[in-house]
Design a protein around this motif. Sequence first.
Motif, PDB file in Angstrom:
ATOM      1  N   THR A 181      54.300  45.865  49.813  1.00 58.51           N
ATOM      2  CA  THR A 181      54.342  45.671  48.357  1.00 58.51           C
ATOM      3  C   THR A 181      53.851  44.276  47.974  1.00 58.51           C
ATOM      4  O   THR A 181      53.040  44.106  47.047  1.00 58.51           O
ATOM      5  N   ILE A 182      54.335  43.259  48.696  1.00 56.15           N
ATOM      6  CA  ILE A 182      53.914  41.882  48.399  1.00 56.15           C
ATOM      7  C   ILE A 182      52.423  41.709  48.672  1.00 56.15           C
ATOM      8  O   ILE A 182      51.702  41.058  47.897  1.00 56.15           O
ATOM      9  N   CYS A 183      51.943  42.315  49.767  1.00 54.91           N
ATOM     10  CA  CYS A 183      50.518  42.186  50.116  1.00 54.91           C
ATOM     11  C   CYS A 183      49.640  42.853  49.059  1.00 54.91           C
ATOM     12  O   CYS A 183      48.609  42.307  48.668  1.00 54.91           O
ATOM     13  N   ARG A 184      50.042  44.023  48.578  1.00 55.33           N
ATOM     14  CA  ARG A 184      49.279  44.701  47.520  1.00 55.33           C
ATOM     15  C   ARG A 184      49.229  43.845  46.261  1.00 55.33           C
ATOM     16  O   ARG A 184      48.176  43.703  45.635  1.00 55.33           O
ATOM     17  N   ARG A 185      50.373  43.282  45.895  1.00 59.08           N
ATOM     18  CA  ARG A 185      50.417  42.447  44.690  1.00 59.08           C
ATOM     19  C   ARG A 185      49.542  41.202  44.852  1.00 59.08           C
ATOM     20  O   ARG A 185      48.789  40.834  43.942  1.00 59.08           O
ATOM     21  N   ASP A 186      49.623  40.547  46.031  1.00 67.46           N
ATOM     22  CA  ASP A 186      48.838  39.331  46.258  1.00 67.46           C
ATOM     23  C   ASP A 186      47.344  39.608  46.187  1.00 67.46           C
ATOM     24  O   ASP A 186      46.594  38.870  45.538  1.00 67.46           O
ATOM     25  N   ILE A 187      46.902  40.678  46.850  1.00 63.25           N
ATOM     26  CA  ILE A 187      45.464  40.981  46.873  1.00 63.25           C
ATOM     27  C   ILE A 187      44.955  41.280  45.469  1.00 63.25           C
ATOM     28  O   ILE A 187      43.904  40.775  45.051  1.00 63.25           O
ATOM     29  N   ALA A 188      45.687  42.096  44.728  1.00 59.00           N
ATOM     30  CA  ALA A 188      45.245  42.455  43.372  1.00 59.00           C
ATOM     31  C   ALA A 188      45.137  41.217  42.482  1.00 59.00           C
ATOM     32  O   ALA A 188      44.141  41.020  41.770  1.00 59.00           O
ATOM     33  N   LYS A 189      46.137  40.353  42.529  1.00 58.30           N
ATOM     34  CA  LYS A 189      46.132  39.183  41.654  1.00 58.30           C
ATOM     35  C   LYS A 189      45.120  38.138  42.128  1.00 58.30           C
ATOM     36  O   LYS A 189      44.498  37.454  41.300  1.00 58.30           O
ATOM     37  N   LEU A 190      44.937  37.975  43.439  1.00 55.94           N
ATOM     38  CA  LEU A 190      43.970  36.991  43.937  1.00 55.94           C
ATOM     39  C   LEU A 190      42.540  37.410  43.596  1.00 55.94           C
ATOM     40  O   LEU A 190      41.712  36.580  43.217  1.00 55.94           O
ATOM     41  N   ILE A 191      42.238  38.701  43.740  1.00 58.27           N
ATOM     42  CA  ILE A 191      40.899  39.175  43.378  1.00 58.27           C
ATOM     43  C   ILE A 191      40.668  38.990  41.888  1.00 58.27           C
ATOM     44  O   ILE A 191      39.585  38.557  41.456  1.00 58.27           O
ATOM     45  N   SER A 192      41.669  39.298  41.076  1.00 51.55           N
ATOM     46  CA  SER A 192      41.541  39.111  39.630  1.00 51.55           C
ATOM     47  C   SER A 192      41.313  37.638  39.283  1.00 51.55           C
ATOM     48  O   SER A 192      40.451  37.307  38.453  1.00 51.55           O
ATOM     49  N   ALA A 193      42.063  36.743  39.934  1.00 52.41           N
ATOM     50  CA  ALA A 193      41.889  35.315  39.672  1.00 52.41           C
ATOM     51  C   ALA A 193      40.515  34.830  40.112  1.00 52.41           C
ATOM     52  O   ALA A 193      39.877  34.021  39.425  1.00 52.41           O
ATOM     53  N   ALA A 194      40.029  35.314  41.262  1.00 52.85           N
ATOM     54  CA  ALA A 194      38.718  34.891  41.747  1.00 52.85           C
ATOM     55  C   ALA A 194      37.606  35.330  40.797  1.00 52.85           C
ATOM     56  O   ALA A 194      36.654  34.580  40.548  1.00 52.85           O
ATOM     57  N   ILE A 195      37.721  36.547  40.255  1.00 52.16           N
ATOM     58  CA  ILE A 195      36.700  37.028  39.318  1.00 52.16           C
ATOM     59  C   ILE A 195      36.752  36.239  38.019  1.00 52.16           C
ATOM     60  O   ILE A 195      35.717  35.861  37.461  1.00 52.16           O
ATOM     61  N   GLU A 196      37.963  35.947  37.522  1.00 52.72           N
ATOM     62  CA  GLU A 196      38.085  35.196  36.274  1.00 52.72           C
ATOM     63  C   GLU A 196      37.568  33.764  36.423  1.00 52.72           C
ATOM     64  O   GLU A 196      36.982  33.213  35.490  1.00 52.72           O
TER      65      GLU A 196
END
Length: 446
Positions: free
Chosen positions: A173-188
């Motif tokens: 669960t933590i890994c899924r949350r981290d990946i989703a938010k990190l990819i979103s931050a990198a794109i932004e």
Amino acid sequence: MESESVTTPFGRRPMSLALLLKQRRGEAIAAGTTRSKWKLFRSVCEARAGLDVTDRALTVLDALLSFHPEDELSSEKGLVVFPSNAQLSLRARGMAPATLRRHLAVLVEAGLISRKDSPNGKRYVRRGREGVIDEAYGFSLAPLLARAGEIEAMAARIAADRQLLRGMKERLTICRRDIAKLISAAIEEAVPGDWGRLSSMFHALLQRIPRAATPENLPPILEELETIRLDIINTLESHEKIQIASTSESQIERHIQNSNPESTSESEPGLKTGREADRHHEPRAGRDSREPGMGGEGPLAIARTNAARLKSFPLGMVLQACPDIVDYGPGGAIASWRDLMMAAVVVRSMLGVSPSAYEQAASVMGQENAATVMACILQRGGSITSAGGYLRDLTRRAEHGEFALGPMLMALLRAKDRFKVLLEKGCQRVNVGKEPGAPPRQNEVR
């Protein structure tokens, strides 16, 4: 201990070799074996999946155990209980007789109890003159006690697997949350990288997560997700280190896109003469952003063009001309342009140059040339009263193509060579008339 004689089923229930083996195994109890019946029952409930029994069957087992008079099951005492169907149904939460018979058969098949049928199929007990039980017919709890060690080990293993699975699900669960938010931050933040491919891989892995997760099928997926997360973190950290090395406070790209740069009227006065100031405010021929033929290029485009014309010099030459900057590099050494940029950030803060002044210089001259200018300012620190004002003046001149880095470096190299020649002449003058091998005189250069 109960009799070791084999009891065949009463009525139409058939006998089988499997039933015979279960009866014999249930009677093979080591001498002195004892267990708390309720602790053993909790172990059976824990190991229910491994024993292949249902929760309703465990309700019947609970009722059977309640008919045993002692709290402890022992191989030295009787293990046969003989309740009637009516009493057993009451203690089994009012279970219907047909359902009761079905779950009793499940317990027998699972090897937790065995039947000890009387000649007429009834459950009863025959007592002696002193009231001691001579013979009892009903359900024997001996198989449950005989398998106590096996059941407890199975329960401990299942509990450990459940704990392991819970930890895996939390990590997932933590890994899924981290990946989703990190990819979103990198794109932004417009961080360079193949984020579309990583996002596709991430969603493909999520589709592979099984509905019934187990400690066997979950680790491979979790490992791949953690690998993707580590790759994203490494990419973002590398990008952040590059940005820190160039500006140390913020990303240069945001300041390059700022069409209203900060005013230079701060604590760093520009070092301009009156004629230079007038010339700075005069429109220059061929450089007006509204002049036809320039394609609408503004001052920022002109600054970039002039920065591209500013020649860079080898790192070795820069360090030869400005050796003082080496002490401020990572670990007291400079082996690459990146080390020089990091040292320039330290020197900028030490000399009191504002971040905006250095960022403007980096946007106009380029990161490597801005770091080189900071090294030159450090080397000439004694002759420059305002390092920030001097840097802004050089940046303004670079915007108009009036600044070249080569003469500054060559002047420092010539000054270094002159100092070396003077030092050698001084040493020769001191050594004139001195016998070879003689100790140095007082106040003599050593």
